[in-house]
Scaffold this motif. Structure first.
Motif, PDB file in Angstrom:
ATOM      1  N   ASP A   1       0.811  -1.213   0.000  1.00 30.47           N
ATOM      2  CA  ASP A   1       0.000   0.000   0.000  1.00 30.47           C
ATOM      3  C   ASP A   1       0.849   1.270   0.000  1.00 30.47           C
ATOM      4  O   ASP A   1       0.479   2.279  -0.606  1.00 30.47           O
ATOM      5  CB  ASP A   1      -0.926   0.015   1.215  1.00 30.47           C
ATOM      6  N   SER A   2       1.985   1.216   0.662  1.00 32.00           N
ATOM      7  CA  SER A   2       2.821   2.397   0.799  1.00 32.00           C
ATOM      8  C   SER A   2       3.424   2.876  -0.517  1.00 32.00           C
ATOM      9  O   SER A   2       3.836   4.034  -0.620  1.00 32.00           O
ATOM     10  CB  SER A   2       3.939   2.133   1.808  1.00 32.00           C
TER      11      SER A   2
ATOM     12  N   GLU B   1      10.394   8.525   3.385  1.00 31.23           N
ATOM     13  CA  GLU B   1      10.129   7.221   3.966  1.00 31.23           C
ATOM     14  C   GLU B   1      10.412   6.060   3.025  1.00 31.23           C
ATOM     15  O   GLU B   1      10.342   4.898   3.434  1.00 31.23           O
ATOM     16  CB  GLU B   1       8.683   7.141   4.486  1.00 31.23           C
ATOM     17  N   ASP B   2      10.724   6.346   1.767  1.00 37.23           N
ATOM     18  CA  ASP B   2      11.174   5.310   0.841  1.00 37.23           C
ATOM     19  C   ASP B   2      12.644   4.969   1.018  1.00 37.23           C
ATOM     20  O   ASP B   2      13.135   4.028   0.382  1.00 37.23           O
ATOM     21  CB  ASP B   2      10.945   5.744  -0.608  1.00 37.23           C
TER      22      ASP B   2
END
Length: 114
Positions: free
Chosen positions: A62-63, A89-90
């Protein structure tokens, strides 16, 4: 023995794109489903995407849904991960993985930062 050679990582600003590659040997690549995983700093490795052996079906965490695209070139034994609109956040070490394997490559570092 499976060999996995990830490349294409680097330092990139938020909102930019990268394309990761993974050259695979030691298996019948065209018959193997393939995955991308990543390991953020200080966290456990997490699943990112999976593609079927023929490259016609893919699934995403989902992210990364709608931002990343997994693909493959079976003639070149190469797996790809197109990463768009990258976010901090990746950040992490990205690994490719053959679904029917316990082997992991060295990964490639992706850092998303200003």
């Amino acid at each position: 023995q499976v060999q996995l050679a990830e490349s294409g990582g680097g330092l990139v600003q938020p909102g930019k794109s990268l394309r990761l590659s993974c050259v695979v040997s030691g298996i019948a690549f065209r018959a193997s489903g393939m995955d991308w995983y990543r390991q953020p700093p200080g966290k456990q490795r997490e699943w990112v995407a999976t593609i079927t052996s023929g490259g016609l079906t893919a699934w995403y965490a989902d992210s990364v849904q709608a931002r990343f695209a997994i693909s493959r070139d079976n003639a070149k034994n190469t797996l790809y991960l197109q990463m768009n609109n990258l976010k901090p956040e990746d950040t992490g070490v990205y690994y490719c993985h053959a679904s029917d394997s316990v082997e992991w490559g060295q990964g490639t570092q992706v850092t998303v930062s200003s």
